[in-house]
Structure formats: C-alpha cells, structure tokens
Design an enzyme around this catalytic site. Structure first.
Site, PDB file in Angstrom:
ATOM      1  N   ASP A   1      -6.725   7.185  12.340  1.00  9.44           N
ATOM      2  CA  ASP A   1      -5.297   7.423  12.183  1.00  9.44           C
ATOM      3  C   ASP A   1      -4.989   8.665  11.369  1.00  9.44           C
ATOM      4  O   ASP A   1      -4.063   9.399  11.660  1.00  9.44           O
ATOM      5  CB  ASP A   1      -4.619   6.191  11.571  1.00  9.44           C
ATOM      6  CG  ASP A   1      -4.423   5.108  12.613  1.00  9.44           C
ATOM      7  OD1 ASP A   1      -4.313   5.458  13.795  1.00  9.44           O
ATOM      8  OD2 ASP A   1      -4.387   3.922  12.243  1.00  9.44           O
TER       9      ASP A   1
ATOM     10  N   SER B   1      -7.576  -6.006   8.286  1.00  8.65           N
ATOM     11  CA  SER B   1      -6.544  -4.978   8.225  1.00  8.65           C
ATOM     12  C   SER B   1      -5.788  -4.948   9.539  1.00  8.65           C
ATOM     13  O   SER B   1      -6.381  -5.115  10.603  1.00  8.65           O
ATOM     14  CB  SER B   1      -7.231  -3.643   7.961  1.00  8.65           C
ATOM     15  OG  SER B   1      -6.402  -2.582   8.323  1.00  8.65           O
TER      16      SER B   1
ATOM     17  N   ASP C   1       0.809  -1.211   0.000  1.00 13.61           N
ATOM     18  CA  ASP C   1       0.000   0.000   0.000  1.00 13.61           C
ATOM     19  C   ASP C   1       0.846   1.267   0.000  1.00 13.61           C
ATOM     20  O   ASP C   1       0.627   2.176  -0.800  1.00 13.61           O
ATOM     21  CB  ASP C   1      -0.938   0.020   1.214  1.00 13.61           C
ATOM     22  CG  ASP C   1      -2.077  -0.988   1.058  1.00 13.61           C
ATOM     23  OD1 ASP C   1      -1.992  -1.854   0.170  1.00 13.61           O
ATOM     24  OD2 ASP C   1      -3.035  -0.901   1.850  1.00 13.61           O
TER      25      ASP C   1
ATOM     26  N   ARG D   1       1.084   6.921  16.666  1.00 13.54           N
ATOM     27  CA  ARG D   1       0.973   7.902  15.584  1.00 13.54           C
ATOM     28  C   ARG D   1       1.727   9.208  15.843  1.00 13.54           C
ATOM     29  O   ARG D   1       2.365   9.752  14.937  1.00 13.54           O
ATOM     30  CB  ARG D   1      -0.491   8.181  15.275  1.00 13.54           C
ATOM     31  CG  ARG D   1      -1.303   6.961  14.845  1.00 13.54           C
ATOM     32  CD  ARG D   1      -0.532   6.057  13.943  1.00 13.54           C
ATOM     33  NE  ARG D   1      -1.326   4.966  13.374  1.00 13.54           N
ATOM     34  CZ  ARG D   1      -0.788   3.966  12.723  1.00 13.54           C
ATOM     35  NH1 ARG D   1       0.530   3.879  12.564  1.00 13.54           N
ATOM     36  NH2 ARG D   1      -1.556   3.019  12.210  1.00 13.54           N
TER      37      ARG D   1
END
Lengths: 409, 409, 409, 409
Positions: A128, A182, A17, A99
């Site tokens: 996110d 995911s 990705d 993050r």
C-alpha cells in the site's frame, strides 16, 4: 527532513493508528495536519472521525470527509472489471484499486489548502505504501511524502499505546489488546492478513471472515439473479437499474448471503516477499463471472484473446500501484475499445459459495445458432472449407516433419 | 480421391457413428480398415468394440485396443496442468488434450501395419477435426487423412440410421432416437454440446450432467483432502502415493461426490464460430486449485508472473490443436523449467461445488514468516529500503507529471 | 458458382494479368465487370488503364480511377508507423498495408454500383489473397469473392498469353517473355519475389532493385535532414510542412538517392510456407528511425516497453491481413493513446544505405539533463534511493538463493 | 556499517577510479581488499593492474586476474544472441551482459578467500550498480555489498584527484583533466556516455568513437563474408572454425574496418531516467544479422514468432540486471529449445556501415522452393485449400460485420 513541512494532508480513518499518526505528525514535524476521510463503502460511519479530528486539534476547515463510493465504483472498480483482472490468477484486487482514489483526493485537497506534504498510514513492508506514493508522485511530482511507519520508533503495539495515552488519544477498549489480524475494507472487498494468518499451512479460522457468511451457513436453495450490462459495465440487477455503487452494494448483499467470494491466498508482494491474505469480495466475485458471461456472447474471439493475454499485465500494474501510469492507461484504452457492444443480460445461479453463469442474452450477440448447429442449414459454412483451413494450418508442421524425416532424428 | 487408399487406421469407439464410418470407409474407399480403440478413461468397456469390429469384418490383427490412461495423464494432462491452462479464462481443455494422444497412436499403428491413411469421426464444424489432423500431419507429413463427416452425404440422423440398417450395423435401442446432446468423455472430463444446449440463454438441464452430482445433492459436510506434489505433478492424495491415472481417478471421485467441476460456457472455436458447451472436470478442477496452491509458496514471483502471462497463449495452442508444434514445446520447456521445486502438500476443502485451498507446505517454501511479519524482526528488511524503492519507481512518473505541469495540460 | 454473379468489382491495374482476369470474368461468369484502379503511388500513370478498360468493353461509368495516396499514407501507413511495426524483425510491411485500402475502395464501389462480387489478381499461394479477402468479408460479410488465380486453368505463362491473344488483349512487347521476378509497388515500397530470387542462397542481382540506387552508387557525402513530428506522425522535412503523401514522397527521394531501404529477406507467409523477397522501402526506413528517435525522448519507459512488447503481434496482424479486425483496432487504440506528446524534431544522417539518428529535440522532452548528469546537482535524485531500490528488487532473488543454499543444490 | 567488513572483493580495473575505491575501502572500512581484474576483451593489458594493486598494498595471493573472454562469449553473449535481443528496439546490450559474469567471479573469489563483502565501481545513477548487485545477491544472498559511489563524499573530480594524491595513487597524465565522456568496453562493445553527449540534440563528435572507423572512412568496396552456425551459435567465419571469443574478435575486426555497429541512442534506464549513449558493437551487429539470417530458413514460423514476441521482455531482463533470475532462465530454456536446427551458413555483405544478409543455406532448411514457386508443381499445395483457409479465418469477421449491419452502426 522533519523541519521543512508546513502542512500535510493525512489519509485519516479516525481509528487508533491514524490518530497516533496525526499526533505524531504534529509533534514530530510541527506542522499543520489536514485530514481526509473517505467513505469508500468500508461500512463505518464517518462523523466519529470528524469528532476525533477536532478533538486532536484539527481546524474544522481542515477536516475533509467525502463519500466517494460512486466515483470509486464507476471510475476505478468498473474499468478494472472490464479487464477481468485477477492478480496471480485469483485475487480481485480489492485493496489495490482503492489506493489511487484516496491518493488523488489527498492531492486535490493539498492543492486546495496549500499543503506541501501528504501522509498515509501504510506500513513499510506492504504494497500500500507503494500504491499511495506512486499515485501521489504521478499526480503531484514535487509533493513531499511522509510515511510514519517507515520513520518512527513506535515499533511495537506497546509503544504505540503509550504514545496514544501520553497524547490523550482515546483508545477503544477492543483496541487495547492486539488485533488478531490486520484489516482493510471498502465497497469491493475486505482483506485480512497477519498474525493468526501468518502460517500458510493453517486454515484460516472462521472468525477471520467479516463480510460473508460461510457456504455452509448459506441457504440450501439457490438464488437466481440477472445482471444487466451496458458497454461493459453492470447497470442493473434483476431488471432494476442501479447506480454503480448501489449495484455493487446489492451484489455484495447477494454474495454475502450465499457465502460467495472468499479467497485464502499466498501472494507475491511488489516489495519482494510472499504474504498470506484472506479476501472477501462477494459482489466482485459475482460481477467477474457475470462480465465474462456477457463477453462470451458479445466479444469477438480476437478481441477476447487479446484481452486475456494482457490481463495478467494489467492486473500486475494495478496491484503494484501503477494505476496512474501511461501503460495502465494505454491498456485501458485497448480494453475500453473492446467494450462497445458488451451489452445484454446474464443470468446467474448463486448457491453456497458457487456463482454459475446459466444464461446470457444480448441484442449484440455474436452467437449464431444457425452456424453452430449440428443440423444441416442454409448458412455460410461449407464443410470443405475446414479441409483447406486445416491443410494450410498444417503446412508448416508438415514441412517441419519432412525435415525430421529427412535428417532421420 | 476415393480410389487410392489401401489401408486406413480409424479412431474407433465401437459406437454407432464410428461403426457407420467403418463401413462407409470399406464401401466408399474399398480399402482395408484398421481400428484403434483407446481406453482414455471414458468409462466404457472396450471388449464390445473388439467384437463389433470383428462383426464388421475387421481382421483380428487389425483391431488395436489399448489402455492409454497412464500415458494420457502423465504425458498430456499433467504437463498441461503445470501451465495452469484455462482456455478463455475458464475451460480446462478436457477434450482438446486427448486428441493429440489418439492421433499419435493412430500414426504409430499406421506405420506398424503399413497404412497409408488415417480417419476420425469428428464433424466438419468442430475443433476436433483440426486437432486430429494437425497432429497427424505433424507426426507423419505425407499421411492421407479421411474425415467422413466432411465428405459423405449422411447429413441427417435418418440417413445415418438407414445406412446402418442397410449394412447390418447393430443399433442400440437408445441410439434410435436422436441423442439430446453430443458427448465426449475421458479421464479428465466429460463434455456435452448441441441440441438442448444450443440456446445460450437457457440453463442447462440437470440431465445433461453425467459425471458429477449437483452441488445441491452433495454432502452437507465438507471433505478435507491433502494432495502431494513433486516437481509440479500431483503424486499423492491423503498421503497415499498414486500413479498419475489412479490419482486423477481418485480426484474425480472426490470431485464428483462433492459436486465439483461443472462449467457452462460459450466459447470461441478455432474454426470461427461461438458454441456453447457444458463441461464436467471434477478431478481437474481440484487439481488446478491444488497446483496453484503449491506454486503459491514454491514459485518465485518472476517465474509465476511469466507463467501467468503466457498461460492464455499456451491454452490457445492446446485448444486449437497445436500440441505437436514447436511453439507449444518451447512454452512447455519454459514451464517445466519452473517446476523443479514445486513440491509439497496442499490441503483443500471440498464442499458442494467449492474447492478451496486452506493450507500449503513445502520443504522448498519461499514463504518467509520472519520477513512478512508485522513484528519487528532480525531479518534482512530495512523499512528505509522501501522509500528508495518507491522513489526510483516513481522517478519516471514524476518526470511525466513535471511535463504535464510544464505544458499546462 | 460461375452462374450467379451479376456484377463484379475488379482491382484492376491495367497490366496484362488483370486484363486477362477482366476478360476471363466476362467470359467465365458472364457478368458485368467494374474496374477499380488506384493511384497508391506505384509510379504508373492511370489513364492507360482507363483506355484499356474501355477497350475491353467496360462502360465508362464502370471505370473507377482514384488517387488514394493521401488516404493511404494518413490512414494506413502512418498509424502503422506509430507502432514501429516490423514483421519478423525486419520487414516494413509495404505490401501488406496497401491491401486493406484497395479492398475498402472495392467494397465502396460495389455498394455504389450494386455489384454482388469483388475480384482480385492475387495468386493462390500468397498472402495477398488473404489480405484482400479478409478485408472484403470484414467490410461486407455477404459479398461474393472471385479469385481467378485459384479457379482458372491458365496455369502457365504460355496459356495466359494464348488466352490474351485469343481475346485481343494487347500484350506489351516486354511482357512477352516471362518477367524475371514478380513485383508490387506503392508509395511505401516496392517488392520483388519469385524466379531469380527463389534460391535464398544466391545474392539478389542488382537489376532486381528498382526503387533505390545501391549504397555504392550513392553520394560520398552524407545528407543531413530534419524530420518534424506531431502526435506521432511526421509533418515536415527540413522545416517544410508537407502533407502525408508529399512527405513520404520526399523521404523516398532522399532514401533513394542515398541507397537506403533495401532488404533481402526470407519470411514466413501466413499460408504456411517460407518465401524470399527483396524489398525497397527508402522513405519508410528513414521514417521508422526518425519515429523511434522522437519517441526516445518523448515517450515514457512504461509506454515504450508496452509498445515494444506488442509490436510483433501488431505487425503479424497487419501481415496476415487482419487490418479490419477488433484486435488490430484495440492495439491501435493503445498505440495512439501513447502518441499524444510524440512531437518534436529528429535530425538524421543519411549516408550510403545508413540512416542514423544524430539529434532529437521536443518541447515535450522527458530527457532531463539535470537528472542524468554525472555532476552533482540539485535535482531530486538521492543516491541512497538506489540502494533501497536494489535491495527490494533483490529480495525475492535472495529468498531464492537462500532456498538453494538451504537444500544444498 | 563501516565497521563490520573484514574482507572485500573489489571489481578492479587498475584505473584511477577503482584504485581510489581500493584505497577508500582500506581507509574507510579498515578491511582487507581482494582485487579481481577480468580480461573481458576490453583491449587493455592486465599486468599493470596487478602491479598497481601490489603497489596499493594488496597481497599477491589476493590479486585475481583472469582471462574470461571465452566464458563471456560462450555463456553470456551467445545465449543472448540466440534471443536476437535488442533493448528498446536498437541496443545490443553490450554493457549489460558483462556485469553478471564479473559478479559471478567476484562471488566465487569471495567464497575462496572467505570474504564477507564485494564492491564495485559503478555510480549511483546508472544501471550497472543494479546489475552487479542483483547478481551478487542472487548468487550469495547474505553477502555484504559496498557501492562507494553511493557512500563517499568524493563527489567531484577535484575531490577524487585530491584523494588519489593524498594516498599516493599514481594518476596518468591524461586522467588529470576530466574525460570528455565515460566509457565501458568489452569484447562485445564499447559504450560512451556523459559530458559532451549529454545534449541529445547534438550529434556525437567523431572523437567519441573508439572501436570503429566511420562509414565514410571505410573501404569503397564491399567485403563478403560467410558465417557458419551450429545450434544457434556462430562457429566459423569464411569456413574457418573459431572459438567463441576468437570468432567475435574476428567479426569485430571485420565490423570495425567496414564502419559497422555504431549506435547513438537515448534509452530508458532501470533507475528511472533517460540517458544518451553512444555504442559501438561491430561484431555483434554482424552477428545479429547473421543469426536472424540463419533462423530465417531453419526456424518454423510458430517458433520464430514466439521468440519475437518474447524478445523485448528478455532484453529488458538483461538490461535491468536480472540475468540470474528464474524468469530469464525460463525464457532461455524456451529460446534454446528452438535452436536445435539453427545450423548452416549465412553470407553477408559488409559495406560502409551496412550489414546485409545476401545468402543463407542449411542442411536443415525449411525453405521449400517447390512449395513457393509460381510454377505449377507436384507439391502438396492445392490452391483450393487457400479458399477454405480464408473462409474460416474470415468467419468471425463476417459474424461481426453482420452484427454491425444488423444494428445499423
């Protein structure tokens, strides 16, 4: 918009990705891409990411790879655990807490290489994107942010694979088909969501779990461990002093082996919808119990209750992405102020998914056996004090009750 | 003080301690004693208490025995579980929640028999004296309260036994020696504290546990159950509609068999010291998870977070004894307001001490698969909205960051 | 109890009541009395207190008199004003905030002179006894505390005067009759309560006010002033740098002259009853508005709202007497963390009881005219962002509304 | 987007801006416009709005004009005042509280006339767009929302006037030039912002104020009034029973005449920037003080403090536009629960900008003169109770202090 970006720092995992994103940035924005790949303890090697970046045309001096595990645990995970943070009562915030660190590194690199933009691979429906971008803006207010998943038209797996093929991006065989869910992972946790998990009435299949064995598969005999704390942070396991990342790694092993730290949760995202996730936080689950255990004998009640009252707010801030905000920092100051004497040892029993605190000791213990004992003692506790204490606590309630009686309701 | 009491309603268990209190009230205050014995689900027969009271000279019409299990669960336990209440993050408040009901019954009886006082058997160092007396005063502001443990000089086990013998109070053989710990029990939980538990560094011995088998002793195969909810309260197990007390009894069996609900805790008492307790709340532990599970799909985020923010305060009020206070009732109004659609079913896996929510469904579910799915859909979610959402959430952080940049710190 | 005190440090004002206490301590406890008299800005000379203490037989080296005004304002008043603290929405805590300082000084003197006890002149129904004693115990856990008003039998004015006369304590002529109300004063405020004020339905008579002129008597023309702040604390008035105590003194003058700072309040005491008090806080009333004014342009919203949410709790802690508690210190850490850039100038209009902020400026201002203007500008605000912001904030509400529609309620 | 709207309900004031919007909707969307004009007490006649709408081609049956003043005060203003709501410590939320009602009426009309959209005249930088739209969506989740100020290109006054002229929209002479500030008004307040007010360092010029005379211009003699309350809501002034709207109108007159209710504020908008506003809330300012006054004698401390703790959150929800949200409704349930006995009379002194509570009385008063008096009495207060109360409150602080002493820090 597509025309005025010169150089962008991409949070790059080396996977399909973000490789597609890399190429898409080059072709769409015609800009130079700088990659940042972090070892957050996700359990993947980083050198393949370097090779792949090179292959995709990134200049060697524009490939940044860094092991940030110690920084991650000491500056993000541990401060959060001082708060005993649980989002919606249950979630240990394993994705949320990573993050801000990634964002901070991207901004630092952007300054170093003179980039005018940053980019991430988070989708347009999740939390996110918010966490990345609030962090970017809080640290570099005029940075440009590119969120490809919100911009491009690669809206299906097929289109994504076509794009990859047409741009000579290697596709691992097992990425051909769609993943059944995911995943995100770092030293604190692994999360899984989407696809087979989207029906919250259905039990998560065992193959979703990647980080822990099941309680059923765990040993039939309990494991006892001792975690040492100093000023609110864990510093040792079974007497062995460990660095923050090494300690969490060790707790992860212990948790994994004993089937500890699985959570199947429907949670409320900041962007407004409910989602279902499966989380595995083996070491963190042990750490939370251990921290509560050491606090139980070293924290004063007033301090402990104030912390408990503010914990949900702190957790919400972390979950929503406001790590780099004045209010999170203010709460952190309050929490850290309480941790000065949160030092000592906690003994825990790990057994097939259970973590139990079975003993706590501290040179700074506030537990006073003389005070609490049923035996008569010489200590400063006069039973008659309790009568006065109750009487004055009751005074307002009696006044209320007298009113009720007076007005006859 | 000893002279002006005419008739006192005593919370009477039929055990040695409250029998001594009964006799002590008669001899010290020269007053008539009325006994109240409640079946709260503590697992003891009540008729022996009647016989013992008669033996100690209580008039038959002054012996009140009542099965209050349904009232206990429906009016106290369930409202509290709507709040997901945990004191200090962990304790399910099993003792705290029973005191207001006992107090209320004593006051009702006092009115009925024209008593001018009430008495309880709680000690002078604990929370229970506060819970009993705040409730008494809140319901009957001018009632006189006698707390023998704060008044008398029977300050050792030996003196207590001597008093019993000298007053022909029968002493069960196993009460001769001192109990190795102190116990409270009702339909929600059993608690143990004192004696062998007073060193918080030492693991609680297995014989302390009375209500649950150990996780190790539990079956090697998981038990799956389904709990049904209506408006926030559990109403069925595995499809079988049950009254509140019957339901909690059923969950207790399930919890017990699967080693669920043990807690070893150092907690902060309202009277100011830390104490260590061992709690067993088998059914309550399942119920809390189940309730959080059904809320996770039926409660809006705003409602859920407001509840989470206020939960520690609610739990503190219950623990401290302020059940009959305006602020607890106000919080209850807020909580109950949120429960209208907390209806549906939760599937749970019980296994060797673990309770896991593995499925949830509801006719009122707010979970929207179309909204959350990674797949492109026709639903009302535009990825570009996320950009604006983030931008405006970031605006104040960018303004702050611009200031930081401007002043160069 | 009366026998085992050797030396006691008394908070001594030099007035009739504490002189009676002094003598009562000597005669009842047969102990040596050490006096501490503080200049907190109450507006009385201290040397008469020294003479009176000497007259009552206190050794010169046991008479402690200290001007603590600067410490009072910088270490107690200012930190509290950083919180914008108001008890029950209105009360500026003028009495509450002085007690911890007096207690601290008494404990320091007790250590210096080897005293084993401290004593104060607060009554048994008020908050001050709690504030004094919680502070004593928090600083010196084994200190003995004597509270004469709770112990003695001088329960009427007549008895008090008789005791004074029989012990040759001089009684000022105006103290012969009973005062029409009870007073406390320091640099922050004056309070009056009791007697003529005890009926909350009756307006307080003008003669109760001692510290301010009435709005009616104030000048017909407004006074404009500018207060300068640095890191949350006031540092100048009209450009003139002033020490904390000098600054508060100056604001008191300005407030007094303009009829500012009167409050007539029924409040809830910590000991459980309601009481009615009249407060005059001229300078503090100005300071609060000024501080809110400078925060309004220098504090971020997240910081400001967190402070506002916690303010009532902070104020309650101060009012209840928990200044020296971990939770107050934790809240202070949170608050102080927010004040780093609370620097600048506030212009205020003072007019007949009114204080209005009319202008604010700061080198660290977060107010951005370009951002807020109705005019089109080049700034980073895209109107379309608002659409996305609203859409995602609305998402959960729409999901709720869809449920409502679906189930037809 | 412009093509699929058939019929839109516009919040229409009859002024230039919403007339331009009306025409713009017709021309841009080619849709039928339905107008809704509310009398919220803004002080303008509504019939001219009807005429103007007709002139602009709206069918008579599509012109909705309604006097909603009573509903506004009883269903929105009064519930909010039960909370003593102040945003950021000072702002009485006069604009915020009107938006949900207007939105609700628009949605009701949309259902009635079968409209598929609603539109408002709020700009893209303000809070009002959020308040309108969150309310729309909460009530009608699939409604389409048109916010012309975020969509059109009439981005300057000149362009707006050109559009008006070219579409034969009459322009009042005084609207030719730009207004020196922007205004909102309803029965609760008037607000002014923008233009001459944009520099927060400059005092607001006197001509900005429209709703109150200045304190300087107010009478030199105080006005005394009595406000009666029932269950938390004001019901009479000076003994005269008044409907909610009539009562607020009366208080507005009294406030206006006495120069009461002006506020000059820099506040934090929900959309992320700071703005400066001037508010006039004459009646509301009196009402807030009066409500606090009656609560001071009728609310228990526990209830009052819980309300105070949650007030900032309630105010934030109203300000942000979450009136129709579960969390606001839950807080309302909590607040309303407390108001059952908030009944009685408050006497206030109004004088040149000041509102002072000078007397309070209630049949449900909790103020107990016998309890609080300095005089010895027969009431249920034993001074020795205070000693026990303090001792147990101090216990944890002494334990802490002993630790400090033990470890020598």
């Amino acid at each position: 918009m597509a025309h005025d970006i010169k150089r962008v720092v991409l949070a790059y995992s080396g996977g399909l990705d973000t490789s597609v994103i890399l190429k898409w940035l080059q072709t769409t924005y015609g800009c130079e891409v700088v990659t940042f790949t972090a070892d957050l303890g996700q359990g993947e090697e980083l050198e393949p990411a370097r090779k792949k970046a090179e292959l995709l045309g990134i200049k060697p001096e524009h490939i940044f790879i860094e092991d940030v595990r110690e920084e991650f645990v000491s500056e993000y995970v541990f401060p959060m655990f001082r708060a005993n943070a649980l989002y919606e009562g249950l979630y240990l915030l394993g994705t949320s807490i990573a993050r801000p660190l990634i964002s901070k590194k991207q901004i630092e690199i952007a300054r170093k290489v003179g980039a005018d933009a940053v980019a991430h691979g988070a989708t347009g429906k999740g939390n996110d994107q918010v966490r990345f971008e609030l962090s970017y803006y809080a640290l570099e207010p005029e940075i440009k942010v590119i969120a490809p998943w919100r911009e491009w038209d690669l809206t299906s797996r097929t289109k994504l694979l076509e794009f990859a093929e047409s741009h000579q991006i290697p596709i691992a065989r097992d990425k051909r088909g769609e993943a059944p869910f995911s995943v995100d992972a770092n030293l604190l946790h692994s999360s899984s969501e989407g696809k087979v998990l989207e029906n919250p009435a259905e039990e998560a299949p065992e193959y979703v779990y990647q980080r822990t064995i099941s309680p059923e598969a765990a040993p039939d005999k309990a494991t006892y461990i001792t975690v040492g704390f100093e000023k609110g942070d864990a510093v040792s396991v079974d007497g062995l002093a460990l660095s923050p990342a090494a300690l969490l790694t060790r707790l992860n092993e212990l948790g994994k082996e004993n089937g500890i730290g699985r959570l199947d949760l429907v949670e409320n995202r900041f962007v407004g919808m409910k989602s279902r996730g499966v989380y595995e936080t083996p070491g963190g689950t042990i750490l939370l119990q251990a921290h509560r255990g050491i606090e139980s004998i070293t924290l004063d009640r007033g301090a402990a209750h104030l912390k408990d009252d503010l914990m949900p707010r702190y957790a919400e801030l972390v979950y929503y992405g406001f790590w780099f905000s004045p209010e999170r920092e203010m709460l952190q100051a309050l929490i850290d102020k309480s941790q000065e004497f949160v030092t000592g040892e906690v003994r825990l029993k790990l057994y097939k998914g259970n973590v139990e605190v079975v003993g706590r000791s501290s040179p700074y213990s506030l537990y006073n056996q003389d005070l609490v004992t049923f035996e008569e003692g010489a200590v400063a506790y006069d039973h008659r004090d309790a009568a006065g204490f109750i009487k004055l606590n009751a005074l307002r309630l009696r006044t209320l009750a007298n009113r009720t009686r007076r007005i006859g309701v």
